[in-house]
Scaffold this active site. Sequence first.
Site, PDB file in Angstrom:
ATOM      1  N   ASP A   1      88.634  37.494  67.297  1.00 60.08           N
ATOM      2  CA  ASP A   1      88.153  38.742  67.913  1.00 60.08           C
ATOM      3  C   ASP A   1      88.970  39.063  69.160  1.00 60.08           C
ATOM      4  O   ASP A   1      89.712  38.225  69.693  1.00 60.08           O
ATOM      5  CB  ASP A   1      86.667  38.552  68.276  1.00 60.08           C
ATOM      6  CG  ASP A   1      85.899  39.852  68.341  1.00 60.08           C
ATOM      7  OD1 ASP A   1      86.523  40.926  68.341  1.00 60.08           O
ATOM      8  OD2 ASP A   1      84.647  39.786  68.421  1.00 60.08           O
TER       9      ASP A   1
ATOM     10  N   ASP B   1      82.466  47.826  63.949  1.00 63.22           N
ATOM     11  CA  ASP B   1      81.155  47.306  64.341  1.00 63.22           C
ATOM     12  C   ASP B   1      80.045  48.238  63.863  1.00 63.22           C
ATOM     13  O   ASP B   1      78.866  47.914  64.000  1.00 63.22           O
ATOM     14  CB  ASP B   1      81.071  47.158  65.863  1.00 63.22           C
ATOM     15  CG  ASP B   1      81.676  45.841  66.327  1.00 63.22           C
ATOM     16  OD1 ASP B   1      82.011  45.005  65.468  1.00 63.22           O
ATOM     17  OD2 ASP B   1      81.817  45.654  67.547  1.00 63.22           O
TER      18      ASP B   1
END
Length: 743
Positions: free
Chosen positions: A500, A562
């Site tokens: 990430d 997301d």
Amino acid sequence: MRGTLGSLLASAAVARAANGANSTTAITADGSNFTLTGDGVSYLFHVDPSSLDLVSDHFGGPATDFTPPANIYAGGWSDGLTNTRREFPDVGRSDYRLPAIHIKHADGDTVSAFTYQSYDITAGKPALPGLPATYGSDSDVSTLTVRMYDNYSDIEAVLSYSIFPKYNAVARSFRISNNGTSNISIERAASFSVDLPNLDLNMIELQGDWAHEMNRVIRPVQYGETGFRSTEGYSSHIHNPFMALISPTTTESSGEAWGFNLVYSGSFATTTERFSHGYIRVLLGLNPLHASIPVAPGDTFQAPEVVAVYSSEGLGGMSRSYHDLYRNHLSRSNHTFQTRPVLLNSWEGLGFDINQTSLDALAQQTADLGIKLFVNDDGWFGKTPYARINDTAGLGDWIPNPDHFPNGLGPYVASVDSFTVANTSEKLQFGIWMEPEMVNPNSTLYTEHPDWVMYQGKHPRTLTRNQLVLNVGMTEVQDFIIQAVSNVINSANIRYIKWDNNRGIHEMPSPAADYEYMLGLYRVIDNLTTTYPDILFEGCASGGGRFDAGLLHYWPQHWTSDNTDAADRLTIQMGTTIMYPPSAMACHVSAIPNGVTMRNISIEYRATVALMCGSFGFELKPVDLSAEERAAIPGILANWELINPIVISGSFYRLALPDDTNWPAAQLVSQDETTAVVFAFQQQATVKPAAPPLRMAALNATAMYRSNAFNGTYSGATLMNAGLNLPWQVEDYQSMLIYLYKQ
Ligand code: DGJ
């Protein structure tokens, strides 16, 4: 083969008709005229005999001859180079348009005068030192290098053109060598630059933000500049390093489309500039705000590459060329052509509520549902007082939190590995999240190495999500990351890593720090993916903030957004597939109401949207599923078994877009063309009008197909031309999966 301006008639390769070019016959050159030929593309340029400048002649459908340029009235101020179509525009010698190369010399001047010297043609494609790039064997690709020289400053520019004939793709980059005695700096470097004629063109880009990535935006290429850029230090959610130019009549399945995609993960800029004569300059490369890259005497600067694809079969044709090229000649992961395990990720279900009890429960539920890979997302690392119990601490301290993993990760993962996946004889696999390029000020790492972050001496170090960016341009930082990730991998049976990256870069020590960071990052990832080729790496940057071709060279997949709301996700995924293969998208079914939009959408629709991606999974607590949702899971997993191999290697067609119609649809065709699967949706309930028939693509017109959607068989011609009327109900968010089997 090698040629100079003198060897005008010494043809370097045998010209062939445009169709059927192979890599060894795809380039012809004689030191004056240069032709790159693909199955459905030609790229032509020549050397102007008086200026020794490179002149763009043609980039588009097949063409074999050099025809005279447009007759441009050369009175007034606009004369000289500004009236020509240039391949490698530099600065300061009568061309008023933006340059591809802008060099600042030691005395502060920025005039350059590159002139043609010589060329080489080689089979295959050399690697770009330190940068990700497309690759291929001698039979896949061939490369033309053209050497230019600025005698006034002793600087060499070597332009590289590689053609992949089968994909109608030209990869371009250049390198600059400083042969002089003083420092220079690269202020602007557009890896791809071409001047197109006065055509009526529209520009398509993928615009967005966090949880809102890859929205297709279209606008006309006007006089002056039309373009966009990223200054986030990364490719970014805001704009992707991709642009398509299309004719006004181009559709998904017909018309001309030119795609340009930068294989790079840092700040970028792309511009078209239409000048008074109407010619359109196309530039894509580094963002000049994050350049000023020093090149000392004897040193070389290498620009990243741009992959340009031409299609006469609309945007869909362009997309499929990119998908096939990127899977076969960009991605170098072992996993690219392997089906990916269905996974369950802990983030939306547990957040930071990570401890052995909560994880064991979730892992058990994962296995009980028949899901094969359990991923522990954020929250597993750091030690008091820097334990990662929320997003204020711990990044940089890549040791398992001893309060939760008293014996480390090894024994814990071994216990997860002992769970049997329901209805199989397989054991549950384990994956883990890391964010290696970042550090919280609340961490041991920052306490020990405050100078390892991106900062500018006199300015405050501004935080986003309570974290700072490590300066990955520093060798010590690169070595630290390689060691930290290796330690985690070596400590337990880790099968998958989600990498990430959750903020943009603010204060930089110098504009060049972004380019240096990217070279450092690629060194790190190259090392780790080479050392651990069997680990399935997934890129992520707060969702799709770094979904780019640079990282797809190393990693086979990227978290797409997301935003897991299936309605929004359909738009995001359709946008992503403009150039990135569906097999590279990671997509999960999450709980309702959705955490971002609060929308409630059926599990069938959520799963149908997510199943069109290479990495399919869930991001919820199985115990919270309703009985109806739970009952749907076996069917979803059965569909995944059928669909995933087709996503991984098949061809993708956008039949109808969610922003254009209430009934969007997409289709995949298996590589052997025996099976197709159609993802069909109704977004809103409608009383009237009726849905249009769903017309499929790319079937064999004369073959008969059987399906789960109708009795008997229908011909490919019927399915493509008449289409199917689907039994939609007056209900929001319905979906269907239609399989077509060639008889
Ligand atoms: C941002 C990612 O996009 C999410 O999926 C999740 O991994 C969080 N970071 C964790 O902090």
